[in-house]
Scaffold this motif. Structure first.
Motif, PDB file in Angstrom:
ATOM      1  N   GLU A 161       0.864  -1.035  -0.251  1.00  0.00           N
ATOM      2  CA  GLU A 161      -0.064   0.180  -0.267  1.00  0.00           C
ATOM      3  C   GLU A 161       0.973   1.221   0.300  1.00  0.00           C
ATOM      4  OE1 GLU A 161      -3.388   0.561   0.000  1.00  0.00           O
ATOM      5  OE2 GLU A 161      -3.169  -1.365  -0.949  1.00  0.00           O
ATOM      6  N   VAL A 162       1.961   0.806   0.333  1.00  0.00           N
ATOM      7  CA  VAL A 162       2.696   2.982   0.400  1.00  0.00           C
ATOM      8  C   VAL A 162       2.870   2.084  -0.662  1.00  0.00           C
ATOM      9  CG1 VAL A 162       5.096   3.123   1.528  1.00  0.00           C
ATOM     10  CG2 VAL A 162       3.364   1.814   2.931  1.00  0.00           C
ATOM     11  N   LYS A 163       3.761   1.574  -1.169  1.00  0.00           N
ATOM     12  CA  LYS A 163       4.332   1.601  -2.701  1.00  0.00           C
ATOM     13  C   LYS A 163       3.770   2.139  -3.124  1.00  0.00           C
ATOM     14  CE  LYS A 163       7.562  -2.098  -2.034  1.00  0.00           C
ATOM     15  NZ  LYS A 163       8.110  -3.608  -2.179  1.00  0.00           N
ATOM     16  N   ARG A 164       2.679   2.224  -3.082  1.00  0.00           N
ATOM     17  CA  ARG A 164       0.992   2.626  -4.484  1.00  0.00           C
ATOM     18  C   ARG A 164       0.432   3.939  -4.299  1.00  0.00           C
ATOM     19  NH1 ARG A 164      -4.274   3.265  -4.308  1.00  0.00           N
ATOM     20  NH2 ARG A 164      -4.377   1.959  -1.981  1.00  0.00           N
ATOM     21  N   LYS A 165       0.758   3.761  -3.072  1.00  0.00           N
ATOM     22  CA  LYS A 165       0.402   5.282  -2.551  1.00  0.00           C
ATOM     23  C   LYS A 165       2.280   6.627  -2.972  1.00  0.00           C
ATOM     24  CE  LYS A 165      -3.022   4.358   1.030  1.00  0.00           C
ATOM     25  NZ  LYS A 165      -3.688   4.905   2.195  1.00  0.00           N
ATOM     26  N   LEU A 166       2.907   5.992  -2.687  1.00  0.00           N
ATOM     27  CA  LEU A 166       3.819   6.500  -3.494  1.00  0.00           C
ATOM     28  C   LEU A 166       4.016   6.951  -4.439  1.00  0.00           C
ATOM     29  CD1 LEU A 166       7.045   5.955  -0.678  1.00  0.00           C
ATOM     30  CD2 LEU A 166       4.712   8.046  -0.500  1.00  0.00           C
ATOM     31  N   ARG A 167       3.523   5.780  -5.076  1.00  0.00           N
ATOM     32  CA  ARG A 167       3.470   5.699  -6.957  1.00  0.00           C
ATOM     33  C   ARG A 167       2.738   7.085  -7.235  1.00  0.00           C
ATOM     34  NH1 ARG A 167       3.999   0.283  -7.507  1.00  0.00           N
ATOM     35  NH2 ARG A 167       6.215   0.110  -7.397  1.00  0.00           N
ATOM     36  N   LYS A 168       1.467   6.789  -6.345  1.00  0.00           N
ATOM     37  CA  LYS A 168       0.175   8.041  -7.150  1.00  0.00           C
ATOM     38  C   LYS A 168       0.970   9.090  -6.117  1.00  0.00           C
ATOM     39  CE  LYS A 168      -4.463   8.871  -6.249  1.00  0.00           C
ATOM     40  NZ  LYS A 168      -5.602   8.099  -5.633  1.00  0.00           N
ATOM     41  N   LEU A 169       1.136   9.563  -5.886  1.00  0.00           N
ATOM     42  CA  LEU A 169       1.778  10.538  -5.077  1.00  0.00           C
ATOM     43  C   LEU A 169       2.675  11.698  -6.470  1.00  0.00           C
ATOM     44  CD1 LEU A 169       1.963  12.652  -2.326  1.00  0.00           C
ATOM     45  CD2 LEU A 169       3.364  11.987  -1.276  1.00  0.00           C
ATOM     46  N   LEU A 170       3.705  10.671  -5.849  1.00  0.00           N
ATOM     47  CA  LEU A 170       4.641  11.067  -7.251  1.00  0.00           C
ATOM     48  C   LEU A 170       3.964  11.545  -8.449  1.00  0.00           C
ATOM     49  CD1 LEU A 170       7.958   8.676  -5.687  1.00  0.00           C
ATOM     50  CD2 LEU A 170       7.469  11.068  -5.662  1.00  0.00           C
ATOM     51  N   LYS A 171       3.225  10.578  -8.896  1.00  0.00           N
ATOM     52  CA  LYS A 171       2.566  11.022  -9.933  1.00  0.00           C
ATOM     53  C   LYS A 171       1.467  12.504 -10.221  1.00  0.00           C
ATOM     54  CE  LYS A 171       2.462   6.674 -12.382  1.00  0.00           C
ATOM     55  NZ  LYS A 171       1.378   5.768 -13.137  1.00  0.00           N
ATOM     56  N   GLU A 172       1.597  13.072  -8.981  1.00  0.00           N
ATOM     57  CA  GLU A 172       0.619  14.226  -9.460  1.00  0.00           C
ATOM     58  C   GLU A 172       1.840  14.670  -9.326  1.00  0.00           C
ATOM     59  OE1 GLU A 172      -1.866  13.110  -5.895  1.00  0.00           O
ATOM     60  OE2 GLU A 172      -2.827  12.267  -6.917  1.00  0.00           O
ATOM     61  N   ASP A 173       2.729  14.948  -7.848  1.00  0.00           N
ATOM     62  CA  ASP A 173       3.778  15.946  -7.892  1.00  0.00           C
ATOM     63  C   ASP A 173       4.861  16.093  -9.341  1.00  0.00           C
ATOM     64  OD1 ASP A 173       2.335  16.097  -5.267  1.00  0.00           O
ATOM     65  OD2 ASP A 173       4.191  15.968  -4.674  1.00  0.00           O
ATOM     66  N   TYR A 174       4.912  15.373  -9.626  1.00  0.00           N
ATOM     67  CA  TYR A 174       6.151  15.975 -10.749  1.00  0.00           C
ATOM     68  C   TYR A 174       6.071  14.813 -12.639  1.00  0.00           C
ATOM     69  CZ  TYR A 174       8.771  15.572  -6.693  1.00  0.00           C
ATOM     70  OH  TYR A 174       9.581  15.705  -4.859  1.00  0.00           O
ATOM     71  N   CYS A 175       4.001  14.367 -12.200  1.00  0.00           N
ATOM     72  CA  CYS A 175       3.881  14.458 -13.690  1.00  0.00           C
ATOM     73  C   CYS A 175       3.149  15.552 -14.395  1.00  0.00           C
ATOM     74  CB  CYS A 175       3.646  13.181 -13.373  1.00  0.00           C
ATOM     75  SG  CYS A 175       4.502  11.677 -13.636  1.00  0.00           S
ATOM     76  N   SER A 176       2.994  16.126 -13.209  1.00  0.00           N
ATOM     77  CA  SER A 176       1.416  17.029 -13.492  1.00  0.00           C
ATOM     78  C   SER A 176       1.342  18.725 -14.254  1.00  0.00           C
ATOM     79  CB  SER A 176       0.314  17.240 -13.130  1.00  0.00           C
ATOM     80  OG  SER A 176       0.928  17.168 -11.059  1.00  0.00           O
TER      81      SER A 176
END
Length: 176
Positions: A161-176
């Motif tokens: 769950e940590v990995k899933r949430k961190l991937r989502k968080l990083l995509k929001e912060d760095y891919c947008s």
């Protein structure tokens, strides 16, 4: 005295016949590679398509629906290879992203406090424990399980769950 090989003529004829059939149908392999959106730099997918086509030829050639069957067999094999490579790459990247060796500098000294705060806000208390002890401190899963009086599988679940949430968080912060 010349050696006489029985049955060789039949095999050579079958090989010539296969090559002719392959020439007629090899565009199907290229079409499927293109249709599936595969980038085949090393020719691995084409090779897999050839093997699948050969197996379909051996099993189904002579039937009225051979072309359709060969198409399905090749497509299925290419999809299987895509899935296999995706599983492999997901596994490699996941283990690289969250693996700490004993020689590494602890992450807590290098991470921005603002990022740590964002991460802490996204995670539950158990997930934060996993993140802090496993990723920041580099403790083994079994040690975390013993400290938290949980099973190893439970701690691994927190990690997923940590990995899933961190991937989502990083995509929001760095891919947008």
């Amino acid at each position: 005295m010349p050696t006489i090989l029985y049955g060789v003529g039949k095999m050579v004829t079958k090989e010539i016949e296969f090559n002719q059939i392959l020439e007629q149908h090899k565009g199907v392999i290229y079409h499927l590679i293109y249709k599936l959106g595969v980038r085949d730099d090393h020719g691995d997918f084409y090779q897999e398509g050839l093997v699948a086509f050969y197996e379909a030829y051996q099993k189904y050639y002579g039937r009225d629906s051979f072309t359709r069957i060969a198409y399905i067999v090749v497509k299925s094999r290419l999809i299987d290879l895509i899935r296999k490579e995706k599983r492999y790459s997901d596994h490699c990247f996941a283990s690289q992203d969250f693996h700490l060796s004993h020689n590494d500098v602890p992450f807590q000294d290098t991470l921005d406090p603002y990022i740590l705060l964002q991460i802490k806000q996204v995670l539950t208390s158990k997930q934060w424990i996993y993140f802090n002890k496993r990723i920041l401190e580099g403790q083994p899963v079994r040690v975390i399980a013993a400290q938290e009086q949980a099973t190893i599988d439970a701690v691994k679940g927190w990690g997923k769950e940590v990995k899933r949430k961190l991937r989502k968080l990083l995509k929001e912060d760095y891919c947008s």
